[in-house]
Scaffold this active site. Structure first.
Site, PDB file in Angstrom:
ATOM      1  N   LYS A 163      15.627  24.357  -1.110  1.00 13.58           N
ATOM      2  CA  LYS A 163      16.752  25.283  -1.221  1.00 13.58           C
ATOM      3  C   LYS A 163      17.303  25.229  -2.633  1.00 13.58           C
ATOM      4  O   LYS A 163      17.138  24.188  -3.262  1.00 13.58           O
ATOM      5  CB  LYS A 163      17.852  24.975  -0.214  1.00 13.58           C
ATOM      6  CG  LYS A 163      18.329  23.526  -0.093  1.00 13.58           C
ATOM      7  CD  LYS A 163      18.855  22.780  -1.267  1.00 13.58           C
ATOM      8  CE  LYS A 163      20.020  23.281  -2.043  1.00 13.58           C
ATOM      9  NZ  LYS A 163      20.348  22.359  -3.202  1.00 13.58           N
TER      10      LYS A 163
ATOM     11  N   TYR B 239      24.923  25.050   1.219  1.00 14.92           N
ATOM     12  CA  TYR B 239      25.006  24.218   2.426  1.00 14.92           C
ATOM     13  C   TYR B 239      26.073  24.758   3.362  1.00 14.92           C
ATOM     14  O   TYR B 239      25.901  24.766   4.585  1.00 14.92           O
ATOM     15  CB  TYR B 239      25.339  22.767   2.069  1.00 14.92           C
ATOM     16  CG  TYR B 239      24.190  22.007   1.450  1.00 14.92           C
ATOM     17  CD1 TYR B 239      23.244  21.380   2.239  1.00 14.92           C
ATOM     18  CD2 TYR B 239      24.062  21.913   0.079  1.00 14.92           C
ATOM     19  CE1 TYR B 239      22.187  20.683   1.671  1.00 14.92           C
ATOM     20  CE2 TYR B 239      23.013  21.223  -0.501  1.00 14.92           C
ATOM     21  CZ  TYR B 239      22.079  20.606   0.300  1.00 14.92           C
ATOM     22  OH  TYR B 239      21.037  19.940  -0.262  1.00 14.92           O
TER      23      TYR B 239
END
Ligand code: NDP
Length: 398
Positions: free
Chosen positions: A153, A242
């Protein structure tokens, strides 16, 4: 994020030192067993079955041997049951040789001969752990070499790059996943079960706060994070993601309809010439639930907090998305009770094993490329809103 967890690295370093001191893949497996014993009786994400013998496991190449790969991903193969580390790719020949020796990895590549992984049947899956600006190129090259790819990510610098990665995966007929490890982390799995099981009632509000102090002078991995070409964007790309991804994980079945955001960081801070230092953001969901969050490169101490407020009760996670010590509290009737959930450090092994199994079965990974694309589109929407002073931006089609 990585550096945000630096205060918590003691456990990782001890474990890594154990692996390095004794050397080799065998030791990694022993360390995995020791950790499994430590977590006896607790949910072991990704390890629901007995380990497969090495020759039946999916072989993995890790690309980019930086702080996250060396500190977290590579040791995690010691806990894995369905996956094994078979190749390493690096631009640093000395580090490559040293780590290959330490982990007993047979195959090594530089970035120049990376494409020749096509000839290596010992590599089934490739994990991309490079700076974000390199994710699309190295993912697409691996897919073109006939490998499945789990890309770290955030998925890429732009939604156009994400779309190209997804198209390359479809063309190659290979799996593409994004490294959202939180989906395999027991504390977050427990929160997810409670939320989807109706324990907090109807979700009304989610609050997500994620940030740390960017420290490019003293921590090299923070340098590329402040360069747009390598980082794609600022704190939203690295740490704010996140909050977005984890919140939407908990709001399964719902969908974002609009987003607004404002920039929130000191204007005169020399660190943020190319990327933003902080964003305060808000997503309105189709159900009417509101998700709001903050993302920052200017927070001390490191922040990783999620709050889920329902019509019946609430959940609080602090920290919520770290490597080792996530904690969950259930707040109900004026009382707050900590929920016991097991050993969170199995999330990395859980992630690679789940990806191995999905790729082998020809099934989509739990956190597929499409999810990575969605999140980059949301971040792009946040920037569009913030560039216009915080107007609400429609998320139709995201
Ligand atoms: P690092 O800077 O520590 O490592 C990146 C590595 O990429 C370098 O060590 C280097 O490896 C390689 N590299 C190749 N080209 C470059 C370049 N031009 N500049 C810098 N490095 C280069 O970063 P992290 O390990 O912290 O992050 C790597 C990836 O992992 C990022 O995508 C990040 O978002 C993700 N991440 C994910 C986390 C998670 O919890 N899922 C946590 C932390 C990071 P080599 O010397 O071997 O060539």
């Amino acid at each position: 994020m990585a550096a945000g967890d630096r205060g918590r690295r003691k456990m990782a370093i001890n474990r890594r030192d154990l692996l390095i001191a004794s050397g080799g893949a065998l030791t990694a497996a022993m360390a995995g067993r020791a950790l499994a014993q430590e977590a006896q009786g607790q949910p072991m994400m990704g390890n629901p079955t007995l380990p497969l013998p090495p020759e039946q496991r999916m072989g993995w190449a890790v690309v980019g041997l930086g702080s996250f790969a060396v500190g977290q991903l590579m040791p995690a193969f010691g806990d894995a049951n369905r996956s094994r580390l078979t190749a390493l790719v690096s631009g640093n020949p000395e580090k490559l040789a040293r780590l290959a020796d330490t982990y007993g990895v047979e195959h090594t590549y530089s970035y120049d001969d990376y494409d020749s992984i096509i000839d290596n049947p010992a590599i089934d899956c490739v994990q991309i752990a490079l700076p974000v600006g390199l994710h699309a190129e190295y993912t697409i090259r691996a897919l073109e070499a006939g490998k499945h790819v789990l890309c770290e990510k955030p998925m890429a610098s732009t939604s156009a790059e994400c779309e190209a990665m997804i198209a390359a995966a479809r063309k190659a007929g290979k799996a593409l996943g994004v490294g959202y490890r939180v989906h395999f982390e027991p504390t977050n799995r427990a929160a997810h079960s409670m939320i989807t099981g109706g324990e907090i009632g109807t979700m009304r509000h989610v609050r997500a706060e994620h940030g740390f102090q960017a420290d490019p002078e003293n921590w090299a991995p923070h340098r590329w994070r402040l360069e747009k070409q390598l980082a794609g964007g600022g704190s939203m790309y690295d740490i704010g993601i996140y909050g977005i991804n984890t919140s939407l994980m908990m709001l399964e079945g719902d969908a974002p309809v609009s987003m607004s955001a404002v920039y929130a960081y000191p204007k005169d801070d020399a660190r943020f010439r190319e990327v933003e230092g902080g964003v305060e953001w808000r997503i309105i969901m189709r159900s009417g639930a509101v998700v709001s969050g903050s993302s920052s490169y200017c927070y001390s101490p490191y922040h990783s907090k999620q709050t889920y407020i329902g019509s019946k009760s609430s959940l609080r996670m602090s920290p919520a998305t770290t490597y080792y010590d996530n904690a969950l509290w259930h707040e109900q009737g004026g009382r707050e009770v900590q929920v016991s959930t097991g050993a969170p450090y199995t999330q990395f092994a859980g992630q690679v094993d789940a990806f191995s199994e999905a790729a082998r079965a020809g099934q989509p990974h739990a956190t597929p490329g499409e999810m990575g694309l969605r999140d980059i589109r949301l971040i792009e929407a946040a920037y569009r809103s913030a560039d216009q002073g915080g107007v609400a931006v429609s998320l139709e089609g995201v």
